[in-house]
Motif scaffolding. Sequence first.
Motif, PDB file in Angstrom:
ATOM      1  N   SER A  31      27.312  87.075   1.539  1.00  0.00           N
ATOM      2  CA  SER A  31      26.777  85.589   1.218  1.00  0.00           C
ATOM      3  C   SER A  31      26.119  85.293   2.616  1.00  0.00           C
ATOM      4  CB  SER A  31      28.071  84.655   1.058  1.00  0.00           C
ATOM      5  OG  SER A  31      27.720  83.432   1.522  1.00  0.00           O
ATOM      6  N   THR A  32      24.788  84.669   2.272  1.00  0.00           N
ATOM      7  CA  THR A  32      23.987  84.316   3.579  1.00  0.00           C
ATOM      8  C   THR A  32      24.657  83.256   4.161  1.00  0.00           C
ATOM      9  OG1 THR A  32      22.748  83.052   1.946  1.00  0.00           O
ATOM     10  CG2 THR A  32      21.820  84.967   2.483  1.00  0.00           C
ATOM     11  N   ASN A  33      25.327  82.318   3.490  1.00  0.00           N
ATOM     12  CA  ASN A  33      26.149  81.257   4.361  1.00  0.00           C
ATOM     13  C   ASN A  33      27.294  81.814   5.064  1.00  0.00           C
ATOM     14  OD1 ASN A  33      24.907  79.174   3.032  1.00  0.00           O
ATOM     15  ND2 ASN A  33      26.636  77.929   2.924  1.00  0.00           N
ATOM     16  N   GLN A  54      23.409  89.270  -3.250  1.00  0.00           N
ATOM     17  CA  GLN A  54      24.476  88.667  -2.523  1.00  0.00           C
ATOM     18  C   GLN A  54      25.546  89.417  -3.262  1.00  0.00           C
ATOM     19  OE1 GLN A  54      24.401  84.458  -0.419  1.00  0.00           O
ATOM     20  NE2 GLN A  54      24.485  84.389  -2.394  1.00  0.00           N
ATOM     21  N   GLY A  57      28.246  85.524  -3.612  1.00  0.00           N
ATOM     22  CA  GLY A  57      27.813  84.387  -3.289  1.00  0.00           C
ATOM     23  C   GLY A  57      28.887  83.185  -3.618  1.00  0.00           C
ATOM     24  N   ARG A  58      28.824  82.248  -2.748  1.00  0.00           N
ATOM     25  CA  ARG A  58      29.766  81.111  -3.016  1.00  0.00           C
ATOM     26  C   ARG A  58      28.985  79.843  -3.304  1.00  0.00           C
ATOM     27  NH1 ARG A  58      31.877  79.217   0.772  1.00  0.00           N
ATOM     28  NH2 ARG A  58      30.880  80.072   2.614  1.00  0.00           N
ATOM     29  N   GLY A  59      29.618  79.029  -4.196  1.00  0.00           N
ATOM     30  CA  GLY A  59      28.909  77.784  -4.790  1.00  0.00           C
ATOM     31  C   GLY A  59      30.002  76.500  -4.248  1.00  0.00           C
ATOM     32  N   ARG A  60      29.853  75.299  -4.746  1.00  0.00           N
ATOM     33  CA  ARG A  60      30.547  74.295  -4.172  1.00  0.00           C
ATOM     34  C   ARG A  60      31.818  74.524  -4.843  1.00  0.00           C
ATOM     35  NH1 ARG A  60      28.567  69.191  -6.133  1.00  0.00           N
ATOM     36  NH2 ARG A  60      29.929  68.506  -4.513  1.00  0.00           N
ATOM     37  N   TRP A  65      28.944  82.208  -7.153  1.00  0.00           N
ATOM     38  CA  TRP A  65      27.396  82.108  -7.284  1.00  0.00           C
ATOM     39  C   TRP A  65      26.979  83.367  -7.762  1.00  0.00           C
ATOM     40  CZ3 TRP A  65      24.808  77.785  -8.211  1.00  0.00           C
ATOM     41  CH2 TRP A  65      23.414  77.907  -8.323  1.00  0.00           C
ATOM     42  N   LYS A 124      20.746  73.521 -14.845  1.00  0.00           N
ATOM     43  CA  LYS A 124      20.555  73.687 -13.228  1.00  0.00           C
ATOM     44  C   LYS A 124      19.742  74.905 -13.033  1.00  0.00           C
ATOM     45  CE  LYS A 124      23.930  74.395  -9.721  1.00  0.00           C
ATOM     46  NZ  LYS A 124      25.224  73.847  -9.060  1.00  0.00           N
ATOM     47  N   GLY A 127      21.233  75.217  -6.645  1.00  0.00           N
ATOM     48  CA  GLY A 127      22.335  74.647  -6.150  1.00  0.00           C
ATOM     49  C   GLY A 127      22.432  74.894  -4.725  1.00  0.00           C
ATOM     50  N   ILE A 128      22.984  73.874  -3.890  1.00  0.00           N
ATOM     51  CA  ILE A 128      22.772  73.919  -2.593  1.00  0.00           C
ATOM     52  C   ILE A 128      24.351  73.471  -2.166  1.00  0.00           C
ATOM     53  CG2 ILE A 128      22.123  72.586  -0.481  1.00  0.00           C
ATOM     54  CD1 ILE A 128      19.734  71.683  -2.335  1.00  0.00           C
ATOM     55  N   ILE A 146      20.989  77.521  -0.141  1.00  0.00           N
ATOM     56  CA  ILE A 146      20.242  77.392  -1.146  1.00  0.00           C
ATOM     57  C   ILE A 146      20.236  78.617  -2.233  1.00  0.00           C
ATOM     58  CG2 ILE A 146      17.945  76.701  -2.188  1.00  0.00           C
ATOM     59  CD1 ILE A 146      17.679  75.474   0.499  1.00  0.00           C
ATOM     60  N   GLY A 147      20.563  78.408  -3.336  1.00  0.00           N
ATOM     61  CA  GLY A 147      20.655  79.676  -4.432  1.00  0.00           C
ATOM     62  C   GLY A 147      19.635  78.988  -5.496  1.00  0.00           C
TER      63      GLY A 147
HETATM   64  C1  BTN Z   1      26.403  74.917  -5.977  1.00  0.00           C
HETATM   65  O1  BTN Z   1      27.585  75.513  -6.395  1.00  0.00           O
HETATM   66  O2  BTN Z   1      25.767  74.687  -6.606  1.00  0.00           O
HETATM   67  C2  BTN Z   1      25.975  75.736  -4.585  1.00  0.00           C
HETATM   68  C3  BTN Z   1      25.344  77.095  -4.684  1.00  0.00           C
HETATM   69  C4  BTN Z   1      24.614  77.559  -3.489  1.00  0.00           C
HETATM   70  C5  BTN Z   1      24.444  79.131  -3.442  1.00  0.00           C
HETATM   71  C6  BTN Z   1      23.933  79.578  -2.439  1.00  0.00           C
HETATM   72  S1  BTN Z   1      23.146  81.377  -2.537  1.00  0.00           S
HETATM   73  C7  BTN Z   1      22.725  81.348  -0.788  1.00  0.00           C
HETATM   74  C8  BTN Z   1      23.960  80.556  -0.108  1.00  0.00           C
HETATM   75  N1  BTN Z   1      24.775  81.420  -0.049  1.00  0.00           N
HETATM   76  C9  BTN Z   1      26.274  81.318  -0.600  1.00  0.00           C
HETATM   77  O3  BTN Z   1      27.081  82.102  -0.491  1.00  0.00           O
HETATM   78  N2  BTN Z   1      25.889  80.296  -1.212  1.00  0.00           N
HETATM   79  C10 BTN Z   1      24.669  79.551  -1.011  1.00  0.00           C
END
Ligand code: BTN
Length: 264
Positions: A31-33, A54, A57-60, A65, A124, A127-128, A146-147
């Motif tokens: 995950s870039t975050n 990724q 990848g993680r979202g809110r 993600w 959508k 997502g951020i 940012i995805g």
């Molecule tokens: C959401 O849930 O709407 C937020 C999604 C954010 C995804 C991006 S992809 C790049 C960065 N790395 C992650 O693991 N998540 C964010």
Amino acid sequence: MEKDYTEDDVRNEVKTKVFGKNLVFFDEIDSTNDFLKKNVMEFPEGTVIVAKSQTNGRGRRGNNWENGESDSVFMSFLVKPNVKFDSLLRISLVCSLSVLQALKFTGIDVGIKWPNDIIINNKKVCGILTECVTHKNGLNSLIIGIGMNVNNSSFNGSLEDKATSLFLEGVDTNIPFVIASILSAIEKNYYTYLQYGFGFFINEYKKRCININKDVVVINGDTKVNGKIIDVNRDGTLLFESEDGKTSNLLSNEISIRGVNGYI
Ligand code: BTN
């Protein structure tokens, strides 16, 4: 519809002075975050991490993600603003407005679902995920991930009705260009924000916010409350009136908002 690109393609497009000056590129990362969070002390403000794919990848709110290779933007950047914790929500709202401005080239009507989902045709597209690391000296680093779905030609399962991509909306573009456009808008707006605050952006944010005057369900853990979104406050919180007439200010952290009557 995978459109491959290279690190050089990204470097050649990015024209910003601070954001992306330190750019770290991965073909694949968890995950870039997470990468930025682990290395937050080593990197300067404006560091940008870009990955072609990724694996985690993680979202809110703890969501996953989508990880699809080379069809989405997976990018995180670092800011170290000398501002209080409570202004971090507003920086994240400014970032969503920046992403929206970066999509102006598409000619499509793009909206923001508060706090920072980017919406096209009630679906959508981006997502951020904003995460904060507080240091011992009380200062905060902010990691903004940012995805954005760019060239995805379909979405599976529950995403099918909820997600879209620029490609599915008829836009023919490429990921390096989209990354560079987002960074340009963010660089400009971030420094304007530091100088003038969220007040500079509130009217444009409100104009593009799709929640205002909509009936919604506000979900906070197991609790669901029906009501209506009245406004976006100057502090970036959302003014909500529940069905029983009580008003409250919603903070973005844990809540989720579902539109009713077919709205996302
Ligand atoms: C959401 O849930 O709407 C937020 C999604 C954010 C995804 C991006 S992809 C790049 C960065 N790395 C992650 O693991 N998540 C964010």
